[in-house]
Design a protein around this motif. Structure first.
Motif, PDB file in Angstrom:
ATOM      1  N   GLY A   9      39.659  46.611  45.866  1.00 48.41           N
ATOM      2  CA  GLY A   9      38.331  46.320  46.392  1.00 48.41           C
ATOM      3  C   GLY A   9      37.431  47.524  46.595  1.00 48.41           C
ATOM      4  N   SER A  32      29.970  44.886  41.034  1.00 45.71           N
ATOM      5  CA  SER A  32      30.312  45.313  42.392  1.00 45.71           C
ATOM      6  C   SER A  32      29.069  45.836  43.106  1.00 45.71           C
ATOM      7  CB  SER A  32      31.374  46.420  42.352  1.00 45.71           C
ATOM      8  OG  SER A  32      30.865  47.562  41.680  1.00 45.71           O
ATOM      9  N   THR A  90      34.744  43.777  47.096  1.00 46.88           N
ATOM     10  CA  THR A  90      34.912  42.623  47.972  1.00 46.88           C
ATOM     11  C   THR A  90      33.793  42.619  48.988  1.00 46.88           C
ATOM     12  OG1 THR A  90      36.334  43.878  49.476  1.00 46.88           O
ATOM     13  CG2 THR A  90      37.428  42.613  47.739  1.00 46.88           C
TER      14      THR A  90
END
Length: 92
Positions: A9, A32, A90
């Motif tokens: 992550g 991301s 994440t």
């Protein structure tokens, strides 16, 4: 570009630019989130939909959410422009 740390992550990179820019007509469109800190030097970023380039100097930062299309318009050549890029895969 040098990866300083990578975990599930998360990826932290050190990028050294010496006059590089994103080729005309190309855009970064990442999956991301990215937090970018300009450690030294100077740069200009263009974010899609903004009227003006963002001028960055030492200590300036920008948060680029996933799929925020952006490009590097200019980086200072000498001394080099040093970036710290933190990619977050994440949700926080």
């Amino acid at each position: 570009m040098e990866t300083l740390c990578e975990r599930p992550g998360l990826r932290i990179e050190r990028i050294v630019s010496t006059g590089q820019s994103t080729p005309e007509g190309e855009w970064y469109d990442q999956t991301s989130d990215e937090f970018v800190l300009l450690v030294s030097g100077a740069a200009r970023l263009r974010l899609e939909g903004e009227a003006h380039d963002r001028e960055l100097g030492e200590g300036d930062f920008v948060f680029l959410p996933a799929h925020c299309r952006h490009r590097v318009v200019w980086t200072q050549h000498e001394p080099p422009t040093v970036w710290l890029a933190i990619h977050i895969f994440t949700k926080c």
